[in-house]
Design a protein around this motif. Structure first.
Motif, short mmCIF file in Angstrom:
data_model
loop_
_atom_site.label_atom_id
_atom_site.label_comp_id
_atom_site.label_asym_id
_atom_site.label_seq_id
_atom_site.Cartn_x
_atom_site.Cartn_y
_atom_site.Cartn_z
N HIS A 33 32.19 43.95 45.82
CA HIS A 33 33.51 42.39 45.67
C HIS A 33 32.36 41.94 45.11
N GLU A 34 31.66 40.98 45.76
CA GLU A 34 30.47 39.23 45.75
C GLU A 34 30.09 40.08 44.31
N ARG A 37 32.42 39.70 41.63
CA ARG A 37 32.44 37.86 41.36
C ARG A 37 32.09 37.47 40.53
N ARG A 40 32.41 38.21 36.80
CA ARG A 40 33.32 37.68 36.09
C ARG A 40 33.75 39.34 36.27
N ARG A 42 36.88 41.53 34.20
CA ARG A 42 38.22 40.81 34.08
C ARG A 42 39.10 41.78 35.50
N ALA A 44 39.30 44.32 38.19
CA ALA A 44 38.54 44.30 39.45
C ALA A 44 38.76 46.07 40.21
#
Length: 68
Positions: A33-34, A37, A40, A42, A44
Motif C-alpha cells: 500500500h505504501e 501511494r 501514485r 490510480r 489501487a
C-alpha cells in the motif's frame, strides 16, 4: 495497470512475511500500500490484487524450491 503492479511488486519483493520453518507465507500488505501511494497508482484495488497474485506465485516457487 500491469506496469503499476510490476513496479510495486519489484519495490516490495523483499518485504515477505515468514512463518514456521523460515518459509515465506505472504507479502507485507502495508509495504504494498505504501509503494502504491508513493508511485501514485490510480487503480489501487486492481494493482493490489495483481501484486498479491505475483507474490503468491513467487512464494509458491520459493517454497517448492525449498522442498515443500
Amino acid at each position: 495497470m500491469n506496469r503499476d503492479a510490476a513496479r510495486v511488486y519489484l519495490a516490495c519483493r523483499r518485504q515477505l512475511i515468514f512463518a514456521g520453518m523460515g518459509r515465506p507465507v505472504d507479502i507485507n500488505h502495508l509495504a504494498v500500500h505504501e509503494a502504491m501511494r508513493l508511485f501514485r497508482v490510480r487503480d489501487a484495488v486492481d494493482c493490489f490484487e495483481k501484486v498479491l497474485a505475483l507474490a503468491g506465485e513467487r512464494i509458491a516457487e520459493m517454497n517448492e524450491q525449498a522442498g515443500d
